[in-house]
Design an enzyme around this catalytic site. Structure first.
Site, PDB file in Angstrom:
ATOM      1  N   ASN A 171       1.245  -1.362  -0.381  1.00  0.00           N
ATOM      2  CA  ASN A 171       0.413   0.042   0.030  1.00  0.00           C
ATOM      3  C   ASN A 171       1.177   1.316   0.207  1.00  0.00           C
ATOM      4  O   ASN A 171       1.464   1.280   1.097  1.00  0.00           O
ATOM      5  CB  ASN A 171      -0.834   0.366   1.292  1.00  0.00           C
ATOM      6  CG  ASN A 171      -2.207  -0.975   1.146  1.00  0.00           C
ATOM      7  OD1 ASN A 171      -1.975  -1.464   0.358  1.00  0.00           O
ATOM      8  ND2 ASN A 171      -2.055  -1.868   2.483  1.00  0.00           N
ATOM      9  N   HIS A 182       6.817   4.871   4.613  1.00  0.00           N
ATOM     10  CA  HIS A 182       8.821   4.545   4.320  1.00  0.00           C
ATOM     11  C   HIS A 182       8.475   3.575   3.319  1.00  0.00           C
ATOM     12  O   HIS A 182       7.070   3.147   3.369  1.00  0.00           O
ATOM     13  CB  HIS A 182       9.021   4.328   5.988  1.00  0.00           C
ATOM     14  CG  HIS A 182       9.057   2.473   6.298  1.00  0.00           C
ATOM     15  ND1 HIS A 182       7.579   3.425   7.559  1.00  0.00           N
ATOM     16  CD2 HIS A 182       8.927   1.199   6.299  1.00  0.00           C
ATOM     17  CE1 HIS A 182       7.385   1.836   7.098  1.00  0.00           C
ATOM     18  NE2 HIS A 182       7.962   0.672   6.717  1.00  0.00           N
ATOM     19  N   HIS A 184       7.757   0.171   2.089  1.00  0.00           N
ATOM     20  CA  HIS A 184       7.427  -1.320   2.344  1.00  0.00           C
ATOM     21  C   HIS A 184       6.468  -1.775   1.739  1.00  0.00           C
ATOM     22  O   HIS A 184       5.718  -0.696   2.178  1.00  0.00           O
ATOM     23  CB  HIS A 184       7.130  -0.863   4.693  1.00  0.00           C
ATOM     24  CG  HIS A 184       6.614  -0.118   4.935  1.00  0.00           C
ATOM     25  ND1 HIS A 184       5.949   0.262   4.339  1.00  0.00           N
ATOM     26  CD2 HIS A 184       5.133  -1.208   5.239  1.00  0.00           C
ATOM     27  CE1 HIS A 184       4.615   0.586   5.327  1.00  0.00           C
ATOM     28  NE2 HIS A 184       4.557  -0.439   5.915  1.00  0.00           N
ATOM     29  N   GLN A 186       3.694  -5.673   2.669  1.00  0.00           N
ATOM     30  CA  GLN A 186       3.239  -6.474   3.550  1.00  0.00           C
ATOM     31  C   GLN A 186       3.202  -8.001   2.821  1.00  0.00           C
ATOM     32  O   GLN A 186       3.335  -7.614   1.193  1.00  0.00           O
ATOM     33  CB  GLN A 186       2.483  -6.825   4.258  1.00  0.00           C
ATOM     34  CG  GLN A 186       2.488  -5.022   4.862  1.00  0.00           C
ATOM     35  CD  GLN A 186       0.960  -4.752   5.723  1.00  0.00           C
ATOM     36  OE1 GLN A 186       0.569  -5.543   6.823  1.00  0.00           O
ATOM     37  NE2 GLN A 186       1.006  -3.353   6.127  1.00  0.00           N
TER      38      GLN A 186
END
Length: 363
Positions: A171, A182, A184, A186
């Site tokens: 996202n 930041h 990243h 999942q």
């Protein structure tokens, strides 16, 4: 690819990845001294015929910015040294402190609908130690490494017999609900195949049974022949706006030959897939001249021990934008009925994205 497995003080697992050797003495920090003891559970939706996950403690999860929106949450960013160790590595993966699913789930409540423990795994994947970077700006070598990381996480999660599906996603942007800004993503590992990929797998299986061919590969061949919606075409990978796009500027990224999951990628296919992925991201950034919000989701074969020649590894990008200045949100027909309504043609959005010139670094 090099990797180093670590354990955080609160018991969460962490793995560091790099294209270079990683020093053995690194320690995995955590801003949390005690385990979360998360215990999510699932409740059966009898009308939809699907599971719904419940993890109420996620109301207290990390949220930035601003803190007043969630005053109970500790102000902790997994991209800073309180969650990541200092050292020479490139990608970090660690257990989510606030998981929707966990292998420790147990004793679901007894209700008037069926319940199950919320078994599974939720991992955070930090793409770089630079908190100001973005996936679009990372070098191709880093994106190739990320594809390898997703393959390794899929392989590791497949060792748990309770895991049936592994879904990496990112996202990006407050417009799609991101609470930690930041670079990243999942990984969710489910104890069942979720409804959306399950529906895809059903269509792929039917197509393969009828035609003896991979459905997505047939779609790719037609897109290459048509040409007008293609954003990137390489020897192994293709990126295009699908003719059936449900979101404005929706893009699919996949391989030209049958490839069921990340583990099946050859070095050459992985390198070309990285170029396709970065091309799409740069076109998004270039079209709006700003950090572009999106949801990127990767679909692959289920973990059932069977071969899946009908299934194709692919990513779908769902941007929230309808036009240059209006956001696209789910309407009643889309959220309530599941039928999407579009007021912009895929050919028009593909034309806009095709016009955006991008430059990729040499391999």
């Amino acid at each position: 690819m090099e990797s180093l497995d670590l354990i955080k003080p609160d018991g969460r697992k962490m793995t560091l990845y790099s294209t270079r050797p990683i020093a053995a003495g690194l320690q995995a920090p955590s801003p949390f001294p005690e385990p979360q003891n998360a215990n999510p559970h699932l409740r059966w939706h009898p009308l939809r015929g699907e599971w719904v996950a419940y993890a109420a403690y996620r109301q207290n999860r990390t949220f930035q910015p601003p803190p007043q929106y969630n005053p109970l949450a500790p102000m902790v960013d997994p991209a800073n040294p309180t969650e990541l160790p200092s050292g020479d590595y490139e990608v970090a993966v660690f257990d989510n402190r606030f998981p929707t699913l966990t292998v420790e789930a147990h004793d679901p409540p007894a209700l008037d609908v069926a319940t199950e423990p919320g078994l599974g795994k939720c991992e955070v994947v930090v793409f770089t130690q630079d908190p100001q970077a973005a996936l679009a700006g990372l070098p191709l070598a880093r994106i190739e490494l990320l594809l390898q990381v997703w393959a390794d996480r899929t392989a590791r999660l497949a060792q748990d017999p309770s895991i049936r599906y592994v879904l990496p996603f990112e996202n990006r942007g407050a417009e799609v609900g991101v609470t930690l800004h930041h670079p990243h993503g999942q990984i969710y590992a489910y104890p069942f195949v979720p409804p959306v990929p399950a529906r895809m797998l059903e269509q792929e299986a039917q197509h393969h049974a009828r035609h003896g061919a991979n459905l997505m590969c047939d779609v790719v061949a037609r897109e290459i022949e048509a040409g007008e919606r293609v954003l990137y075409q390489g020897a192994y990978a293709l990126a295009f706006v699908p003719p059936c796009a449900r979101y404005p500027y929706e893009v699919w990224v996949t391989l030209r030959a049958p490839t069921p999951d990340f583990r099946a990628l050859s070095d050459a296919a992985r390198a070309d897939l990285a170029r396709a992925l970065k091309t799409v991201l740069l076109k998004y950034e270039g079209l709006w001249q700003r950090p572009f919000p999106y949801l990127m989701t990767w679909y692959q074969a289920p973990l059932d021990g069977k071969a899946h020649p009908e299934t194709q590894l692919h990513a779908v990008f769902w941007p929230p934008y309808r036009s240059r200045d209006r956001l696209k949100f789910l309407a009643g027909t889309e959220l309530g009925a599941g039928m999407f309504a579009m007021d912009v043609l895929p050919e028009a959005t593909a034309a806009q994205l095709r016009e955006v010139a991008v430059t990729l670094e040499d391999a």
